[in-house]
Design a protein around this motif. Structure first.
Motif, PDB file in Angstrom:
ATOM      1  N   SER A 148      42.955  33.499  48.741  1.00 31.14           N
ATOM      2  CA  SER A 148      41.744  34.316  48.890  1.00 31.14           C
ATOM      3  C   SER A 148      41.541  34.703  50.343  1.00 31.14           C
ATOM      4  O   SER A 148      41.852  33.932  51.253  1.00 31.14           O
ATOM      5  N   CYS A 197      35.207  35.875  39.893  1.00 31.41           N
ATOM      6  CA  CYS A 197      34.828  34.468  39.766  1.00 31.41           C
ATOM      7  C   CYS A 197      33.622  34.223  40.660  1.00 31.41           C
ATOM      8  O   CYS A 197      33.587  34.677  41.801  1.00 31.41           O
ATOM      9  N   HIS A 241      42.622  39.452  35.517  1.00 31.19           N
ATOM     10  CA  HIS A 241      42.458  39.646  36.967  1.00 31.19           C
ATOM     11  C   HIS A 241      41.616  40.878  37.329  1.00 31.19           C
ATOM     12  O   HIS A 241      41.488  41.208  38.497  1.00 31.19           O
ATOM     13  N   ALA A 285      38.988  36.237  33.145  1.00 31.83           N
ATOM     14  CA  ALA A 285      38.546  37.311  34.046  1.00 31.83           C
ATOM     15  C   ALA A 285      39.249  38.630  33.714  1.00 31.83           C
ATOM     16  O   ALA A 285      39.602  39.403  34.615  1.00 31.83           O
ATOM     17  N   GLY A 343      39.016  39.847  41.576  1.00 33.92           N
ATOM     18  CA  GLY A 343      40.328  39.749  40.959  1.00 33.92           C
ATOM     19  C   GLY A 343      41.367  40.670  41.581  1.00 33.92           C
ATOM     20  O   GLY A 343      41.034  41.672  42.232  1.00 33.92           O
ATOM     21  N   TRP A 403      42.354  33.013  35.627  1.00 33.65           N
ATOM     22  CA  TRP A 403      42.104  34.417  35.939  1.00 33.65           C
ATOM     23  C   TRP A 403      42.585  35.321  34.800  1.00 33.65           C
ATOM     24  O   TRP A 403      41.954  36.335  34.483  1.00 33.65           O
ATOM     25  N   SER A 404      43.684  34.964  34.175  1.00 30.60           N
ATOM     26  CA  SER A 404      44.221  35.773  33.078  1.00 30.60           C
ATOM     27  C   SER A 404      43.353  35.682  31.828  1.00 30.60           C
ATOM     28  O   SER A 404      43.086  36.688  31.168  1.00 30.60           O
ATOM     29  N   TYR A 452      39.324  27.598  41.682  1.00 29.35           N
ATOM     30  CA  TYR A 452      39.104  29.043  41.549  1.00 29.35           C
ATOM     31  C   TYR A 452      40.396  29.842  41.604  1.00 29.35           C
ATOM     32  O   TYR A 452      40.399  31.057  41.353  1.00 29.35           O
ATOM     33  N   ASP A 453      41.528  29.201  41.935  1.00 31.71           N
ATOM     34  CA  ASP A 453      42.780  29.931  42.168  1.00 31.71           C
ATOM     35  C   ASP A 453      43.849  29.646  41.119  1.00 31.71           C
ATOM     36  O   ASP A 453      45.043  29.748  41.380  1.00 31.71           O
TER      37      ASP A 453
END
Length: 215
Positions: free
Chosen positions: A210, A61, A57, A54, A174, A50-51, A44-45
């Motif tokens: 996180s 997620c 950011h 999501a 994010g 993420w880019s 998840y990291d």
């Protein structure tokens, strides 16, 4: 064989390759209709995830328990990354599974897992002539079956997205999520009794971490 390939090369054509391409196209159509794919990752990291997935950011997620995902089907597979496309020699289930679980090596950072759901009779509608001559719906997948000569042509119809219940376990927000979206998800997590985490960058690094906000 090498001898057969040499023969086709000498006469200036490659019928086996053309046949294989048609076979490959047909199999892709069959697999696209017969299966639905749930895609996920155990990581998840990952900054690139993420880019790319999501909204830079600004998104979020969702985390699931593996046992919840397995309730959707029974075929959870780790994706294979390769420089070569999957070789397709038959219409067997193994060939389809290989096709649906192989991606270009360029995507290996995703560390993707896929769960395959095979369509059941309840997921498919059968349209007979002239009913299948109507305008097609973009949210559905269509496949023709039968023969015109014997007047038994029909069309199989199924939704592109077959929604099954899969209860979330947690949410990760994010780095650049807008305040109004963040507030909405915090309220939702409270109602659904989900753990919710805020992603952040570790000091002086590009490492994503996180922080638990609520549970």
């Amino acid at each position: 064989s090498e001898e057969e390939q040499q023969y086709w090369n000498e006469i200036g054509t490659d019928i086996p390759k053309l046949v294989a391409q048609r076979f490959s196209d047909d199999l892709r159509e069959v697999s696209n209709f017969s299966y639905r794919v749930f895609c996920c990752t155990r990581q998840y990291d990952n900054m690139l995830m993420w880019s790319h997935y999501a909204n830079g950011h600004k998104g979020f997620c969702v985390g699931y328990c593996e046992k919840s995902i397995l309730k959707l089907s029974d075929k959870l597979m780790e994706v294979k990354y390769s420089d070569e496309m999957t070789s397709i020699n038959d219409y067997g289930e193994e060939a389809i599974i290989n096709l649906l679980s192989t991606k270009s090596r360029d995507w290996c950072y995703e560390k993707e897992w896929r769960l395959l759901y095979r369509l059941s009779k309840d997921d498919v509608e059968i349209l007979n002539f002239p009913d299948f001559n109507t305008r097609e719906d973009d949210s559905k997948i269509y496949v023709f079956d039968g023969y015109v000569q014997t007047n038994d042509v029909r069309k199989f119809v199924s939704s592109k997205f077959i929604i099954k219940e899969c209860i979330p376990k947690e949410i990760y927000l994010g780095l650049r999520m807008p305040a109004n979206t963040r507030s909405l998800l915090l309220d939702l997590a409270k109602v659904k009794q989900l753990k919710i985490y805020q992603m952040y960058l570790e000091n002086d690094s590009f490492v994503l971490k996180s922080h638990l906000l609520s549970q």
